[in-house]
Design a protein around this motif. Structure first.
Motif, PDB file in Angstrom:
ATOM      1  N   THR A   1      37.550  59.865  34.756  1.00 47.88           N
ATOM      2  CA  THR A   1      36.199  59.921  35.308  1.00 47.88           C
ATOM      3  C   THR A   1      36.087  61.026  36.360  1.00 47.88           C
ATOM      4  OG1 THR A   1      34.516  58.667  36.527  1.00 47.88           O
ATOM      5  CG2 THR A   1      36.806  58.154  37.017  1.00 47.88           C
ATOM      6  N   ASP A   2      34.874  61.551  36.523  1.00 51.34           N
ATOM      7  CA  ASP A   2      34.602  62.527  37.572  1.00 51.34           C
ATOM      8  C   ASP A   2      34.191  61.856  38.883  1.00 51.34           C
ATOM      9  OD1 ASP A   2      35.112  64.702  35.909  1.00 51.34           O
ATOM     10  OD2 ASP A   2      33.042  64.764  35.179  1.00 51.34           O
ATOM     11  N   GLU A   3      34.023  60.532  38.852  1.00 50.70           N
ATOM     12  CA  GLU A   3      33.664  59.817  40.069  1.00 50.70           C
ATOM     13  C   GLU A   3      34.801  59.874  41.083  1.00 50.70           C
ATOM     14  OE1 GLU A   3      31.610  55.928  40.239  1.00 50.70           O
ATOM     15  OE2 GLU A   3      31.861  55.963  38.056  1.00 50.70           O
ATOM     16  N   ASP A   4      34.458  59.658  42.349  1.00 51.80           N
ATOM     17  CA  ASP A   4      35.484  59.446  43.358  1.00 51.80           C
ATOM     18  C   ASP A   4      36.330  58.243  42.942  1.00 51.80           C
ATOM     19  OD1 ASP A   4      36.668  59.528  46.164  1.00 51.80           O
ATOM     20  OD2 ASP A   4      35.778  57.515  46.102  1.00 51.80           O
ATOM     21  N   PRO A   5      37.669  58.375  42.888  1.00 55.33           N
ATOM     22  CA  PRO A   5      38.502  57.277  42.372  1.00 55.33           C
ATOM     23  C   PRO A   5      38.295  55.956  43.092  1.00 55.33           C
ATOM     24  CG  PRO A   5      39.786  59.289  42.445  1.00 55.33           C
ATOM     25  CD  PRO A   5      38.479  59.591  43.110  1.00 55.33           C
ATOM     26  N   GLU A   6      38.205  55.984  44.421  1.00 54.23           N
ATOM     27  CA  GLU A   6      38.058  54.723  45.139  1.00 54.23           C
ATOM     28  C   GLU A   6      36.712  54.065  44.841  1.00 54.23           C
ATOM     29  OE1 GLU A   6      38.648  52.671  49.510  1.00 54.23           O
ATOM     30  OE2 GLU A   6      39.199  54.775  49.185  1.00 54.23           O
ATOM     31  N   THR A   7      35.662  54.870  44.750  1.00 54.96           N
ATOM     32  CA  THR A   7      34.349  54.321  44.411  1.00 54.96           C
ATOM     33  C   THR A   7      34.364  53.733  43.004  1.00 54.96           C
ATOM     34  OG1 THR A   7      33.239  55.924  45.833  1.00 54.96           O
ATOM     35  CG2 THR A   7      31.899  54.869  44.138  1.00 54.96           C
ATOM     36  N   TYR A   8      34.946  54.470  42.075  1.00 57.24           N
ATOM     37  CA  TYR A   8      35.026  54.003  40.685  1.00 57.24           C
ATOM     38  C   TYR A   8      35.769  52.674  40.596  1.00 57.24           C
ATOM     39  CZ  TYR A   8      37.085  53.668  36.008  1.00 57.24           C
ATOM     40  OH  TYR A   8      37.533  53.212  34.794  1.00 57.24           O
ATOM     41  N   VAL A   9      36.929  52.612  41.245  1.00 55.94           N
ATOM     42  CA  VAL A   9      37.768  51.407  41.153  1.00 55.94           C
ATOM     43  C   VAL A   9      37.087  50.220  41.828  1.00 55.94           C
ATOM     44  CG1 VAL A   9      39.906  50.393  42.036  1.00 55.94           C
ATOM     45  CG2 VAL A   9      39.954  52.607  40.888  1.00 55.94           C
ATOM     46  N   ARG A  10      36.560  50.425  43.023  1.00 58.00           N
ATOM     47  CA  ARG A  10      35.921  49.326  43.737  1.00 58.00           C
ATOM     48  C   ARG A  10      34.708  48.809  42.962  1.00 58.00           C
ATOM     49  NH1 ARG A  10      36.486  47.223  48.610  1.00 58.00           N
ATOM     50  NH2 ARG A  10      37.970  48.860  49.195  1.00 58.00           N
ATOM     51  N   ASP A  11      33.892  49.721  42.450  1.00 54.95           N
ATOM     52  CA  ASP A  11      32.707  49.302  41.697  1.00 54.95           C
ATOM     53  C   ASP A  11      33.099  48.548  40.427  1.00 54.95           C
ATOM     54  OD1 ASP A  11      31.126  50.461  43.602  1.00 54.95           O
ATOM     55  OD2 ASP A  11      30.533  52.191  42.384  1.00 54.95           O
ATOM     56  N   PHE A  12      34.123  49.055  39.723  1.00 58.20           N
ATOM     57  CA  PHE A  12      34.527  48.415  38.473  1.00 58.20           C
ATOM     58  C   PHE A  12      35.038  46.998  38.716  1.00 58.20           C
ATOM     59  CE2 PHE A  12      37.667  47.197  35.323  1.00 58.20           C
ATOM     60  CZ  PHE A  12      36.992  47.433  34.133  1.00 58.20           C
ATOM     61  N   LEU A  13      35.948  46.835  39.667  1.00 60.91           N
ATOM     62  CA  LEU A  13      36.536  45.518  39.888  1.00 60.91           C
ATOM     63  C   LEU A  13      35.542  44.558  40.528  1.00 60.91           C
ATOM     64  CD1 LEU A  13      40.179  46.415  40.972  1.00 60.91           C
ATOM     65  CD2 LEU A  13      39.370  45.589  38.753  1.00 60.91           C
ATOM     66  N   THR A  14      34.676  45.057  41.388  1.00 56.20           N
ATOM     67  CA  THR A  14      33.646  44.191  41.962  1.00 56.20           C
ATOM     68  C   THR A  14      32.695  43.697  40.879  1.00 56.20           C
ATOM     69  OG1 THR A  14      33.773  45.349  44.082  1.00 56.20           O
ATOM     70  CG2 THR A  14      31.789  44.061  43.657  1.00 56.20           C
ATOM     71  N   MET A  15      32.335  44.585  39.951  1.00 54.70           N
ATOM     72  CA  MET A  15      31.439  44.205  38.863  1.00 54.70           C
ATOM     73  C   MET A  15      32.097  43.188  37.934  1.00 54.70           C
ATOM     74  SD  MET A  15      29.909  46.568  35.783  1.00 54.70           S
ATOM     75  CE  MET A  15      31.561  46.783  35.110  1.00 54.70           C
ATOM     76  N   THR A  16      33.336  43.451  37.524  1.00 60.01           N
ATOM     77  CA  THR A  16      33.962  42.570  36.540  1.00 60.01           C
ATOM     78  C   THR A  16      34.272  41.196  37.116  1.00 60.01           C
ATOM     79  OG1 THR A  16      36.119  43.556  37.053  1.00 60.01           O
ATOM     80  CG2 THR A  16      34.927  44.437  35.152  1.00 60.01           C
ATOM     81  N   THR A  17      34.734  41.138  38.363  1.00 52.73           N
ATOM     82  CA  THR A  17      35.015  39.826  38.953  1.00 52.73           C
ATOM     83  C   THR A  17      33.722  39.099  39.323  1.00 52.73           C
ATOM     84  OG1 THR A  17      35.309  40.810  41.157  1.00 52.73           O
ATOM     85  CG2 THR A  17      37.285  40.527  39.794  1.00 52.73           C
ATOM     86  N   GLY A  18      32.723  39.850  39.728  1.00 54.36           N
ATOM     87  CA  GLY A  18      31.446  39.223  40.071  1.00 54.36           C
ATOM     88  C   GLY A  18      30.706  38.701  38.858  1.00 54.36           C
ATOM     89  N   GLY A  19      30.959  39.294  37.702  1.00 56.49           N
ATOM     90  CA  GLY A  19      30.255  38.880  36.496  1.00 56.49           C
ATOM     91  C   GLY A  19      30.553  37.462  36.065  1.00 56.49           C
ATOM     92  N   ALA A  20      31.690  36.923  36.518  1.00 53.65           N
ATOM     93  CA  ALA A  20      32.052  35.554  36.138  1.00 53.65           C
ATOM     94  C   ALA A  20      31.653  34.532  37.181  1.00 53.65           C
ATOM     95  CB  ALA A  20      33.559  35.474  35.905  1.00 53.65           C
ATOM     96  N   ALA A  21      31.068  34.984  38.293  1.00 56.54           N
ATOM     97  CA  ALA A  21      30.809  34.078  39.419  1.00 56.54           C
ATOM     98  C   ALA A  21      29.897  32.916  39.056  1.00 56.54           C
ATOM     99  CB  ALA A  21      30.231  34.860  40.594  1.00 56.54           C
ATOM    100  N   ALA A  22      28.908  33.168  38.205  1.00 56.31           N
ATOM    101  CA  ALA A  22      27.960  32.108  37.855  1.00 56.31           C
ATOM    102  C   ALA A  22      28.637  30.938  37.152  1.00 56.31           C
ATOM    103  CB  ALA A  22      26.847  32.672  36.976  1.00 56.31           C
ATOM    104  N   ARG A  23      29.779  31.200  36.525  1.00 53.45           N
ATOM    105  CA  ARG A  23      30.507  30.139  35.821  1.00 53.45           C
ATOM    106  C   ARG A  23      31.655  29.569  36.654  1.00 53.45           C
ATOM    107  NH1 ARG A  23      32.169  32.098  29.963  1.00 53.45           N
ATOM    108  NH2 ARG A  23      32.833  29.921  29.908  1.00 53.45           N
ATOM    109  N   PHE A  24      31.791  30.057  37.914  1.00 53.90           N
ATOM    110  CA  PHE A  24      32.945  29.643  38.712  1.00 53.90           C
ATOM    111  C   PHE A  24      32.520  29.330  40.151  1.00 53.90           C
ATOM    112  CE2 PHE A  24      37.379  30.481  40.404  1.00 53.90           C
ATOM    113  CZ  PHE A  24      37.988  29.456  39.694  1.00 53.90           C
TER     114      PHE A  24
END
Length: 250
Positions: A214-237
């Motif tokens: 990716t051309d994104e800043d690595p830290e921004t990319y990683v933080r956004d990706f993991l925050t999105m994927t872990t947050g996506g399951a919150a409604a079921r947990f």
């Protein structure tokens, strides 16, 4: 869909001491479940990583003989961030892993060697879920995930791969569960919040791979990706960010 229509995810079992995580490539666990691993090692559990390849075909601008050692170093560094000291490589060829007896034997040997109660692997299904148009999974993930599910049984049968016993690897029937991370049909989860910052740092250790991806800043990319994927399951947990698994009992 109303809140009452959402099937809740159960808590991952915690009454075990040793886990073995088996995946195809460096970064598979960091994209999938490093926050869970951090929580487990914090609780005093032992986790070992086994990778089928060194990820040598993963960066188009680097020749495999350069890329493989680089990605191995990145994987060892990323594992250490979440408390994993032992990382092994089976040396199958990246991109062309074949499901079959050789792969099952190698994974069964690792299970016998480390004697885990919990085995973790990555999504072995054709897609990553999400309905029509969902991203297609890779052949390596399919092969390793399916072989890991099968090897959990192979490891306990002395008449399958008897040569392993000749090598001093006695059968191990102690695998109680196989947990598939990033499954499109999860059944269980673990709270991602306590380990999320370390999961981000762990994935950031794969900097060469991320910068090629990716051309994104690595830290921004990683933080956004993991925050999105872990947050996506919150409604079921219960509203908590979560690392999800499809859990198979044995």
């Amino acid at each position: 869909m109303t809140e009452t229509d959402i099937t809740a995810l159960a808590e991952m079992p915690g009454d075990w001491q040793r886990a073995l995580a088996v995946v195809a490539h460096p970064d598979d666990l960091e994209y999938g479940c490093a926050a869970a691993v951090a929580a487990w090692t914090d609780a005093g559990k032992e986790v070992v990583y086994v990778l089928a390849t060194r990820g040598e075909a993963g960066i188009d601008t680097l020749a495999p003989d350069v890329c493989g050692p680089l990605r191995e170093r990145e994987q060892r560094d990323s594992a250490a961030v979440v408390g994993v000291d032992t990382v092994e490589f089976l040396d199958h060829r990246d991109g062309v892993i074949e499901y079959g007896l050789g792969l099952r034997r190698d994974i069964a040997a690792a299970i016998r060697r480390h004697r885990p109660e919990l085995v973790v692997t990555l999504n072995h299904r054709d897609t990553w879920g999400g309905g029509p148009g969902a991203p297609w999974n890779t052949p390596d993930h399919l092969a390793v995930g399916r072989a890991t599910l099968d090897a959990a049984a192979d490891a306990g049968n002395r008449w399958i791969f008897p040569e392993l016993t000749d090598q001093g690897l006695e059968p191990w029937s102690g695998v109680r569960w196989v947990a598939v991370a990033a499954s499109s049909t999860p059944t269980h989860a673990i709270d991602a919040a306590p380990g999320l910052d370390r999961a981000i740092r762990s994935l950031l250790c794969h900097r060469a791979y991320i910068e090629a991806l990716t051309d994104e800043d690595p830290e921004t990319y990683v933080r956004d990706f993991l925050t999105m994927t872990t947050g996506g399951a919150a409604a079921r947990f219960g509203g908590r960010p979560a690392v999800t698994f499809e859990l198979f009992g044995r």
